[in-house]
Design an enzyme around this catalytic site. Structure first.
Site, mmCIF file in Angstrom:
data_model
loop_
_atom_site.group_PDB
_atom_site.id
_atom_site.type_symbol
_atom_site.label_atom_id
_atom_site.label_comp_id
_atom_site.label_asym_id
_atom_site.label_seq_id
_atom_site.Cartn_x
_atom_site.Cartn_y
_atom_site.Cartn_z
ATOM 1 N NE ARG A 274 10.067 -2.051 3.502
ATOM 2 C CZ ARG A 274 10.045 -1.612 2.251
ATOM 3 N NH1 ARG A 274 9.196 -0.639 1.919
ATOM 4 N NH2 ARG A 274 10.844 -2.113 1.332
ATOM 5 C CB SER A 275 4.451 -0.124 9.590
ATOM 6 O OG SER A 275 4.561 1.049 8.808
ATOM 7 C CG LEU B 252 -2.129 0.974 1.078
ATOM 8 C CD1 LEU B 252 -3.155 0.421 0.088
ATOM 9 C CD2 LEU B 252 -2.792 1.223 2.430
ATOM 10 N N GLY B 253 1.647 1.393 -1.098
ATOM 11 C CA GLY B 253 2.392 2.625 -1.328
ATOM 12 C C GLY B 253 1.529 3.601 -2.097
ATOM 13 N NE ARG B 254 5.182 8.891 -3.595
ATOM 14 C CZ ARG B 254 6.463 8.583 -3.435
ATOM 15 N NH1 ARG B 254 6.946 7.458 -3.962
ATOM 16 N NH2 ARG B 254 7.270 9.377 -2.755
ATOM 17 C CB ILE B 255 0.926 2.459 -7.358
ATOM 18 C CG1 ILE B 255 1.796 3.391 -8.219
ATOM 19 C CG2 ILE B 255 0.046 1.584 -8.238
ATOM 20 C CD1 ILE B 255 2.841 2.670 -9.047
ATOM 21 C CG ASP C 194 0.889 -4.015 -17.437
ATOM 22 O OD1 ASP C 194 0.647 -4.138 -18.654
ATOM 23 O OD2 ASP C 194 1.468 -3.027 -16.950
ATOM 24 C CD GLU D 35 7.843 -7.095 -18.654
ATOM 25 O OE1 GLU D 35 8.324 -5.995 -19.023
ATOM 26 O OE2 GLU D 35 7.066 -7.194 -17.705
ATOM 27 N NE ARG E 88 10.224 -3.317 -12.500
ATOM 28 C CZ ARG E 88 9.553 -2.218 -12.824
ATOM 29 N NH1 ARG E 88 8.265 -2.282 -13.075
ATOM 30 N NH2 ARG E 88 10.174 -1.050 -12.893
ATOM 31 C CG HIS F 255 5.769 -3.403 -18.362
ATOM 32 N ND1 HIS F 255 6.942 -3.913 -17.846
ATOM 33 C CD2 HIS F 255 5.419 -2.396 -17.515
ATOM 34 C CE1 HIS F 255 7.281 -3.246 -16.756
ATOM 35 N NE2 HIS F 255 6.364 -2.324 -16.532
#
Length: 313
Positions: free
Chosen positions: A173-174, A150-153, A255, A260, A231, A278
């Site tokens: 991570r937290s 759950l980062g920015r994306i 994707d 690749e 990835r 991708h």
């Protein structure tokens, strides 16, 4: 004097903008560094890099005055950050400007899998609709969804899925500051066990190699879907093939792949896999902003200013 070296195959708009602003040599790959005369390599201060090749000490030492590696894209796992730090080289990427596109495509893949859009298109185009429509698909609204990373994306994706009245689970991570009801999990297995559909938005690299393994796929279950926007290295593709063969999960939307642009045909030709080349950031608007941010980082360093978006070392 050559100051900026361009590495990789850029779209015409980005290649032209790099030439217009900086000039400098252009190489299709890092492996071509030796084709530059030593004097040209000595003159390189900044590298505009659009390549997934490993960029480590051997490559950096061929550019003894290099001060900046400006990555095109959010990923930087191919760069040896310790080697860069030891040589005083700043590494930048192009975060945030691509979040919406990646999240949008994640939702599109998810809907395509659940509603079996590809099968519906084939039914109409083949003329088979006259003999009856395709089998019933699955409802998207209200499913339990998991965001691996759950980062920015991941946050943009979760917000969109919440609008589909989904029960949102996530790993990070937290624990994060999230809306009430979003549920945190501290590992992939726990997350997969709790959800119907699992979205992967973690960073690549050794720490996440084969994070989605046979155990995680088994926990996801026979009605589950895997959507990988991260990835190819994050998913054990052999385990994914086995799970699909056995009916261990219902389908996958991918994707990204390990090899690749030549992915495993056993995977991408399956009717229960929705494969894409991708293209998560492949819109005119976002690619324009990515190129602008890459060039802004280069210009800042050439002007003796701090880079705009340095990656953490």
């Amino acid at each position: 004097m050559t100051e900026v070296l361009s590495i990789g195959t850029y779209a015409a708009m980005d290649a032209q903008a790099l030439r217009a602003e900086f000039g400098g040599p252009e190489l299709p790959a890092l492996a071509d560094l030796d084709s530059l005369p030593q004097a040209a390599r000595d003159a390189v201060i900044a590298m505009a890099c659009k390549s997934h090749e490993a960029l480590g000490p051997a490559q950096m030492d061929k550019l003894p005055n290099l001060k900046l590696i400006a990555r095109y894209g959010v990923g930087y796992e191919a760069v040896d950050l310790a080697a860069a730090a030891a040589r005083g080289i700043t590494v930048t990427n192009t975060p945030d400007v691509l979040n919406d596109d990646v999240a949008d495509l994640g939702v599109a893949i998810w809907l395509g899998l659940l509603r079996e859009v590809e099968r519906g298109i084939a039914n109409v185009r083949s003329g088979d609709w006259a003999n009856g429509g395709p089998p019933l698909a699955r409802k998207a609204t209200g499913r339990r969804v998991g965001i691996m990373g759950l980062g920015r994306i991941g946050r943009e994706l979760a917000d969109r899925l919440a609008a589909f009245k989904c029960e949102v689970h996530y790993s990070a991570r937290s624990p994060k500051d999230t809306p009430q009801g979003w549920q945190f999990h501290d590992n992939a297995l726990s997350l997969a066990t709790a959800v119907d559909d699992l979205f992967v938005t973690v960073v690549g690299g050794p720490e996440t190699e084969n994070l989605i393994d046979a155990g995680v796929l088994a926990a996801l279950g026979a009605d589950g879907h895997l959507i990988n926007l991260s990835r190819g290295s994050v998913v054990d593709e052999g385990a994914l093939l086995a799970a699909l063969d056995a009916g261990g999960i219902r389908g996958a939307g991918l994707d990204v792949f390990r090899n690749e642009p030549r992915p495993d045909l056993r995977l991408v030709t399956r009717p229960d896999v929705l494969p894409l080349p991708h293209i998560a950031t492949a819109t005119i608007e976002t690619r324009t902003r990515m190129g602008e941010l890459q060039r802004a980082n280069i210009r800042a360093v050439l002007d003796g200013k701090p880079a705009l978006t340095p990656v953490p070392f």
